[in-house]
Design a protein around this motif. Structure first.
Motif, PDB file in Angstrom:
ATOM      1  N   ALA A 188      -7.500 -28.953 -44.548  1.00 10.72           N
ATOM      2  CA  ALA A 188      -6.396 -29.920 -44.511  1.00 10.72           C
ATOM      3  C   ALA A 188      -5.400 -29.610 -43.398  1.00 10.72           C
ATOM      4  CB  ALA A 188      -5.678 -29.928 -45.869  1.00 10.72           C
ATOM      5  N   ILE A 189      -5.433 -28.383 -42.892  1.00  5.63           N
ATOM      6  CA  ILE A 189      -4.500 -27.968 -41.840  1.00  5.63           C
ATOM      7  C   ILE A 189      -4.603 -28.878 -40.610  1.00  5.63           C
ATOM      8  CG2 ILE A 189      -4.189 -26.124 -40.111  1.00  5.63           C
ATOM      9  CD1 ILE A 189      -2.908 -25.428 -42.724  1.00  5.63           C
ATOM     10  N   TYR A 190      -5.837 -29.304 -40.303  1.00  3.51           N
ATOM     11  CA  TYR A 190      -6.052 -30.035 -39.047  1.00  3.51           C
ATOM     12  C   TYR A 190      -5.537 -31.464 -39.080  1.00  3.51           C
ATOM     13  CZ  TYR A 190      -8.757 -25.880 -38.290  1.00  3.51           C
ATOM     14  OH  TYR A 190      -9.115 -24.563 -38.173  1.00  3.51           O
ATOM     15  N   SER A 191      -5.403 -32.027 -40.279  1.00  2.00           N
ATOM     16  CA  SER A 191      -4.900 -33.407 -40.336  1.00  2.00           C
ATOM     17  C   SER A 191      -3.390 -33.459 -40.115  1.00  2.00           C
ATOM     18  CB  SER A 191      -5.287 -34.073 -41.661  1.00  2.00           C
ATOM     19  OG  SER A 191      -4.905 -33.264 -42.732  1.00  2.00           O
ATOM     20  N   SER A 192      -2.713 -32.325 -40.209  1.00  6.73           N
ATOM     21  CA  SER A 192      -1.284 -32.302 -39.834  1.00  6.73           C
ATOM     22  C   SER A 192      -1.055 -31.223 -38.773  1.00  6.73           C
ATOM     23  CB  SER A 192      -0.399 -32.074 -41.065  1.00  6.73           C
ATOM     24  OG  SER A 192      -0.946 -31.102 -41.925  1.00  6.73           O
ATOM     25  N   ALA A 219      -7.945 -35.233 -18.912  1.00  4.71           N
ATOM     26  CA  ALA A 219      -6.586 -34.678 -18.797  1.00  4.71           C
ATOM     27  C   ALA A 219      -5.878 -34.615 -20.152  1.00  4.71           C
ATOM     28  CB  ALA A 219      -5.763 -35.508 -17.812  1.00  4.71           C
ATOM     29  N   GLU A 220      -6.300 -35.449 -21.104  1.00  2.00           N
ATOM     30  CA  GLU A 220      -5.675 -35.460 -22.433  1.00  2.00           C
ATOM     31  C   GLU A 220      -6.390 -34.546 -23.415  1.00  2.00           C
ATOM     32  OE1 GLU A 220      -4.838 -39.699 -23.864  1.00  2.00           O
ATOM     33  OE2 GLU A 220      -6.360 -39.985 -22.297  1.00  2.00           O
ATOM     34  N   ALA A 221      -7.542 -34.001 -23.016  1.00  2.00           N
ATOM     35  CA  ALA A 221      -8.425 -33.373 -24.001  1.00  2.00           C
ATOM     36  C   ALA A 221      -7.842 -32.104 -24.612  1.00  2.00           C
ATOM     37  CB  ALA A 221      -9.784 -33.079 -23.369  1.00  2.00           C
ATOM     38  N   TRP A 222      -7.213 -31.247 -23.799  1.00  2.77           N
ATOM     39  CA  TRP A 222      -6.664 -30.026 -24.388  1.00  2.77           C
ATOM     40  C   TRP A 222      -5.598 -30.357 -25.431  1.00  2.77           C
ATOM     41  CZ3 TRP A 222      -9.209 -25.943 -24.936  1.00  2.77           C
ATOM     42  CH2 TRP A 222      -9.974 -25.368 -23.918  1.00  2.77           C
ATOM     43  N   SER A 223      -4.847 -31.436 -25.222  1.00  2.26           N
ATOM     44  CA  SER A 223      -3.805 -31.782 -26.201  1.00  2.26           C
ATOM     45  C   SER A 223      -4.410 -32.323 -27.495  1.00  2.26           C
ATOM     46  CB  SER A 223      -2.823 -32.800 -25.608  1.00  2.26           C
ATOM     47  OG  SER A 223      -3.449 -34.061 -25.491  1.00  2.26           O
ATOM     48  N   CYS A 224      -5.688 -32.686 -27.475  1.00  6.23           N
ATOM     49  CA  CYS A 224      -6.382 -33.143 -28.688  1.00  6.23           C
ATOM     50  C   CYS A 224      -7.147 -32.006 -29.355  1.00  6.23           C
ATOM     51  CB  CYS A 224      -7.367 -34.259 -28.352  1.00  6.23           C
ATOM     52  SG  CYS A 224      -6.574 -35.737 -27.728  1.00  6.23           S
ATOM     53  N   THR A 225      -7.057 -30.810 -28.775  1.00  6.10           N
ATOM     54  CA  THR A 225      -7.824 -29.667 -29.258  1.00  6.10           C
ATOM     55  C   THR A 225      -6.925 -28.727 -30.051  1.00  6.10           C
ATOM     56  OG1 THR A 225      -9.262 -29.807 -27.325  1.00  6.10           O
ATOM     57  CG2 THR A 225      -9.215 -27.704 -28.490  1.00  6.10           C
ATOM     58  N   ALA A 226      -7.299 -28.438 -31.302  1.00  8.21           N
ATOM     59  CA  ALA A 226      -6.516 -27.498 -32.097  1.00  8.21           C
ATOM     60  C   ALA A 226      -6.653 -26.093 -31.531  1.00  8.21           C
ATOM     61  CB  ALA A 226      -6.968 -27.532 -33.555  1.00  8.21           C
ATOM     62  N   GLY A 278     -15.895 -17.681 -35.978  1.00  3.61           N
ATOM     63  CA  GLY A 278     -14.657 -16.963 -36.239  1.00  3.61           C
ATOM     64  C   GLY A 278     -14.343 -15.978 -35.111  1.00  3.61           C
ATOM     65  N   PRO A 279     -13.627 -14.885 -35.324  1.00  2.10           N
ATOM     66  CA  PRO A 279     -13.059 -14.583 -36.640  1.00  2.10           C
ATOM     67  C   PRO A 279     -11.889 -15.493 -37.004  1.00  2.10           C
ATOM     68  CG  PRO A 279     -12.404 -12.931 -35.024  1.00  2.10           C
ATOM     69  CD  PRO A 279     -13.381 -13.835 -34.334  1.00  2.10           C
ATOM     70  N   TRP A 280     -11.283 -16.137 -35.977  1.00  2.00           N
ATOM     71  CA  TRP A 280     -10.175 -17.056 -36.228  1.00  2.00           C
ATOM     72  C   TRP A 280     -10.133 -18.087 -35.126  1.00  2.00           C
ATOM     73  CZ3 TRP A 280      -9.023 -11.805 -37.457  1.00  2.00           C
ATOM     74  CH2 TRP A 280      -9.021 -10.953 -36.354  1.00  2.00           C
ATOM     75  N   LEU A 281      -9.249 -19.074 -35.329  1.00  2.00           N
ATOM     76  CA  LEU A 281      -9.030 -20.118 -34.326  1.00  2.00           C
ATOM     77  C   LEU A 281      -7.830 -19.708 -33.481  1.00  2.00           C
ATOM     78  CD1 LEU A 281     -10.000 -23.253 -33.885  1.00  2.00           C
ATOM     79  CD2 LEU A 281      -7.664 -23.680 -34.648  1.00  2.00           C
ATOM     80  N   VAL A 282      -7.979 -19.788 -32.155  1.00  2.00           N
ATOM     81  CA  VAL A 282      -6.907 -19.411 -31.234  1.00  2.00           C
ATOM     82  C   VAL A 282      -6.478 -20.659 -30.473  1.00  2.00           C
ATOM     83  CG1 VAL A 282      -6.255 -17.873 -29.346  1.00  2.00           C
ATOM     84  CG2 VAL A 282      -7.970 -17.125 -31.024  1.00  2.00           C
ATOM     85  N   THR A 283      -5.172 -20.935 -30.453  1.00  2.00           N
ATOM     86  CA  THR A 283      -4.707 -22.148 -29.772  1.00  2.00           C
ATOM     87  C   THR A 283      -4.814 -21.965 -28.254  1.00  2.00           C
ATOM     88  OG1 THR A 283      -2.423 -21.332 -29.952  1.00  2.00           O
ATOM     89  CG2 THR A 283      -3.188 -22.877 -31.631  1.00  2.00           C
ATOM     90  N   PRO A 284      -5.043 -23.071 -27.516  1.00  4.26           N
ATOM     91  CA  PRO A 284      -5.304 -22.965 -26.072  1.00  4.26           C
ATOM     92  C   PRO A 284      -4.196 -22.249 -25.300  1.00  4.26           C
ATOM     93  CG  PRO A 284      -5.844 -25.166 -26.866  1.00  4.26           C
ATOM     94  CD  PRO A 284      -5.198 -24.458 -28.008  1.00  4.26           C
TER      95      PRO A 284
END
Ligand code: ZN
Length: 289
Positions: free
Chosen positions: A39-43, A147-154, A189-195
């Protein structure tokens, strides 16, 4: 920011490397977010903003038991896996370099696991390794530009696109989805890292080793279709949803491309890594009859 799925609860990962601690997001946000990692990704925008400002002084964090880590996005609506996205791997596979869009298939979600697992080799199976950068989508995207893709990437995580080559190659056309979706064939994993955590999210070293012998080592800058172009290109076919997972292809060094060919055998250990993200550890056992 780093986010993990610890025993099916979303956590912030702080500290490290090698000394990482987990802060439970539902607890630290007083229930505003979480605990469901999917559910984290929907917000995502709200979670990012909260994560950037939250005062964690009252939350010491707990040591992370890696055996309890699961896939960072455990229940995506869609999973994409990309083939032949590095020149050297396309060559070793005997295919021409794709010019329009690389082949895209799926890995079924039932194959998802966390980073440290035991994997059963299917009876008489030839199981091969493919270290891959995995992208998780953070915002609905349709017909976007690169150009918009990184901003759409968690964010980014590490993945192994394990494949059983006999069932993959048998038959009149390759059987990608099923042959790459045996139980445990999609550790992440081990985790998700923001860009923003990377000096350059388009240039990360990745590789893997069998019992300490390095078999793959490459850099994501050598992708034919880098992450922004992949995300954009997919979005011109399909709507991408928050939490969707994209395996972005593997560099050279897989077992099928070797002479002689080599596949994973019971008792062998596969260690995989991506710079700035972390490691995966798979131990292979024979399937029980
Ligand atoms: Zn792959």
């Amino acid at each position: 920011m780093r986010i993990a799925n610890l025993d099916n609860r979303a956590v912030l990962v702080v500290g490290g490397p090698g000394d990482e601690l987990a802060v439970d997001i539902a607890t630290a946000s007083d229930g505003r977010f979480g605990p469901d990692p999917s559910a984290i990704y929907s917000s995502w925008n709200e979670v990012r903003a909260w994560g950037a400002e939250v005062d964690l002084s009252g939350h010491a964090g707990t040591a992370i038991d890696r055996s309890l880590l699961r896939a960072p996005s455990p229940a995506p609506r869609q999973v994409f896996a990309v083939g032949l996205n590095y020149d050297d791997h396309a060559a070793e596979s005997g295919f021409e370099t794709p010019t329009h869009l690389p082949p895209v298939f799926t890995k079924y979600v039932s194959a998802f696991t966390g980073p440290d697992t035991e994997v059963a080799i299917p009876p008489d199976g030839d199981v091969d390794w493919e270290i891959e950068l995995v992208t998780v989508i953070g915002r609905e995207a349709y017909r976007i530009d690169a150009a918009e893709a990184w901003s759409c990437t968690a964010g980014l995580t590490a993945g192994q696109d394990l494949s059983e080559r006999i069932s993959q190659m048998r038959g009149p056309a390759p059987q990608f989805g099923l042959a790459k979706s045996y139980p445990g064939f999609a550790p992440q994993g081990p985790w998700l890292v923001t860009p923003d955590e990377f000096a350059d999210p388009d240039d990360l070293e990745l590789g893997c080793a069998i019992d300490g012998e390095e078999v793959q080592k490459g850099r994501t800058r050598d992708m034919i279709f880098p992450v922004p172009e992949l995300v954009a290109a997919l979005s011109w076919n399909v709507t991408l949803y928050p939490g969707d997972v994209i395996f972005t292809g593997t560099p050279a060094g897989v077992g099928m491309g070797r002479d002689p060919r080599r596949f994973l055998r019971p008792g062998e250990r596969l260690d995989s890594w991506i710079e700035g993200i972390g490691e995966l550890h798979q131990f292979f056992v024979a399937a029980t009859p």
